[in-house]
Design a protein around this motif. Sequence first.
Motif, mmCIF file in Angstrom:
data_model
loop_
_atom_site.group_PDB
_atom_site.id
_atom_site.type_symbol
_atom_site.label_atom_id
_atom_site.label_comp_id
_atom_site.label_asym_id
_atom_site.label_seq_id
_atom_site.Cartn_x
_atom_site.Cartn_y
_atom_site.Cartn_z
ATOM 1 N N UNK A 247 38.893 44.391 -65.344
ATOM 2 C CA UNK A 247 38.605 42.968 -65.469
ATOM 3 C C UNK A 247 39.999 42.578 -66.083
ATOM 4 N N UNK A 248 40.733 41.787 -65.509
ATOM 5 C CA UNK A 248 42.049 41.341 -66.070
ATOM 6 C C UNK A 248 41.865 40.450 -67.399
ATOM 7 N N UNK A 249 40.755 39.991 -67.665
ATOM 8 C CA UNK A 249 40.523 39.381 -68.970
ATOM 9 C C UNK A 249 40.702 40.169 -70.052
ATOM 10 N N UNK A 250 40.539 41.366 -69.983
ATOM 11 C CA UNK A 250 40.922 42.491 -71.103
ATOM 12 C C UNK A 250 42.353 42.190 -71.763
ATOM 13 N N UNK A 251 43.140 41.986 -70.895
ATOM 14 C CA UNK A 251 44.671 41.764 -71.318
ATOM 15 C C UNK A 251 44.907 40.506 -72.133
ATOM 16 N N UNK A 252 43.857 39.636 -72.230
ATOM 17 C CA UNK A 252 44.158 38.289 -72.891
ATOM 18 C C UNK A 252 43.578 38.409 -74.427
ATOM 19 N N UNK A 253 43.233 39.463 -74.829
ATOM 20 C CA UNK A 253 42.669 39.887 -75.984
ATOM 21 C C UNK A 253 43.896 39.739 -77.077
ATOM 22 N N UNK A 254 43.979 39.024 -77.995
ATOM 23 C CA UNK A 254 45.079 38.949 -78.851
ATOM 24 C C UNK A 254 45.263 40.149 -79.509
ATOM 25 N N UNK A 255 44.195 40.767 -80.177
ATOM 26 C CA UNK A 255 44.559 42.030 -81.012
ATOM 27 C C UNK A 255 44.892 43.427 -79.908
ATOM 28 N N UNK A 256 44.857 43.239 -78.677
ATOM 29 C CA UNK A 256 45.181 44.244 -77.936
ATOM 30 C C UNK A 256 46.189 45.038 -78.073
ATOM 31 N N UNK A 257 46.480 46.182 -78.570
ATOM 32 C CA UNK A 257 47.686 46.977 -78.683
ATOM 33 C C UNK A 257 48.454 47.148 -77.469
ATOM 34 N N UNK A 258 49.690 47.183 -77.520
ATOM 35 C CA UNK A 258 50.424 47.266 -76.175
ATOM 36 C C UNK A 258 50.351 48.678 -75.466
ATOM 37 N N UNK A 259 50.268 49.780 -76.333
ATOM 38 C CA UNK A 259 50.160 50.942 -75.719
ATOM 39 C C UNK A 259 48.877 51.007 -75.063
ATOM 40 N N UNK A 260 47.850 50.480 -75.655
ATOM 41 C CA UNK A 260 46.593 50.699 -75.021
ATOM 42 C C UNK A 260 46.316 49.803 -73.859
ATOM 43 N N UNK A 261 47.038 48.807 -73.835
ATOM 44 C CA UNK A 261 47.231 47.832 -72.749
ATOM 45 C C UNK A 261 47.784 48.532 -71.660
ATOM 46 N N UNK A 262 48.739 49.053 -71.741
ATOM 47 C CA UNK A 262 49.502 49.783 -70.717
ATOM 48 C C UNK A 262 48.668 50.995 -70.176
ATOM 49 N N UNK A 263 47.803 51.622 -70.923
ATOM 50 C CA UNK A 263 46.830 52.742 -70.756
ATOM 51 C C UNK A 263 45.873 52.184 -69.729
ATOM 52 N N UNK A 264 45.224 50.887 -70.056
ATOM 53 C CA UNK A 264 44.616 50.459 -69.184
ATOM 54 C C UNK A 264 45.124 50.087 -67.931
ATOM 55 N N UNK A 265 46.234 49.278 -67.857
ATOM 56 C CA UNK A 265 47.000 48.843 -66.621
ATOM 57 C C UNK A 265 47.303 49.924 -65.660
ATOM 58 N N UNK A 266 47.937 50.830 -66.168
ATOM 59 C CA UNK A 266 48.438 51.964 -65.352
ATOM 60 C C UNK A 266 47.201 52.898 -64.996
ATOM 61 N N UNK A 267 46.331 53.146 -65.911
ATOM 62 C CA UNK A 267 45.119 53.862 -65.460
ATOM 63 C C UNK A 267 44.245 53.318 -64.253
ATOM 64 N N UNK B 147 48.653 38.448 -65.189
ATOM 65 C CA UNK B 147 48.230 38.909 -66.561
ATOM 66 C C UNK B 147 49.234 39.990 -67.095
ATOM 67 N N UNK B 148 49.991 40.581 -66.363
ATOM 68 C CA UNK B 148 50.923 41.738 -66.976
ATOM 69 C C UNK B 148 52.220 40.735 -67.864
ATOM 70 N N UNK B 149 52.737 39.950 -66.932
ATOM 71 C CA UNK B 149 53.703 39.001 -67.446
ATOM 72 C C UNK B 149 53.448 38.154 -68.701
ATOM 73 N N UNK B 150 51.959 37.792 -68.692
ATOM 74 C CA UNK B 150 51.628 37.000 -69.950
ATOM 75 C C UNK B 150 51.563 38.137 -71.108
ATOM 76 N N UNK B 151 51.131 39.239 -70.885
ATOM 77 C CA UNK B 151 50.908 40.226 -71.787
ATOM 78 C C UNK B 151 52.361 40.450 -72.548
#
Length: 239
Positions: A89-109, A154-158
Amino acid sequence: MPATASRTRPLRQPPAPAVPKGAAGEQARERLLLAALRLFADQGFARTSTREIAQAAGANVAAIRYYFGDKEGLYRAAYTEPMHRTRNDLSVYEQPGLDMHAAFVLFIGSFLEPMKLGDELLDQSMRLRYREMLEPSALWQEEVEQGIRPAHQALVRLLCRHLGLQHEDDEVHRLAFAIVALPMHLYVCRDLVERFRPALLDGEDAVQAATERLADYALGMVDAEARRRAALKKRRTQE
């Protein structure tokens, strides 16, 4: 009654085979889906008939109508379902406290999850996608607009949030494409990985390890871009 009269009666048609329901229906649908994926990948949409698919799946043509509507519906399911069963769900990347590494694990995963399908199923799915890219249909355009473009944005906004950018620019898009290239390269060169170092993608643990490492590399690319922007800003203030 005269013998000739019986010849004028309409012949009674045998009942059509029942379409399986419940668990058996799910299995029948899956067999049709996998048979269609293999045949569409090998022969293309136009050269593959529904009768051929049904025969390969050990089903009847009526089952295709029941589960998928028509040939186009079956093609859509064969194209989308195997590769998209775990899409984030792309909305997960909009969470303000999401750590960048955790975001990349989700995205690349989400990109690498289909690598856990198994070699044969993944090969067929990729061949079907290559066909779509070479001979694009409305389905490819739909995936671009409804899947690929939203994920890219979503990646660009992140990245913009992490880099402190008020507006996106060419360089942040360049960075986004470079990050996406990390997992995509494993698909394009998967045969070389299997020749040179097969353990890198052998099994779910190996795919998860690849996800973690690529997330590290992506974070390094972002840090390099942050340093580049900081150095450019410093030079401009000194001029």
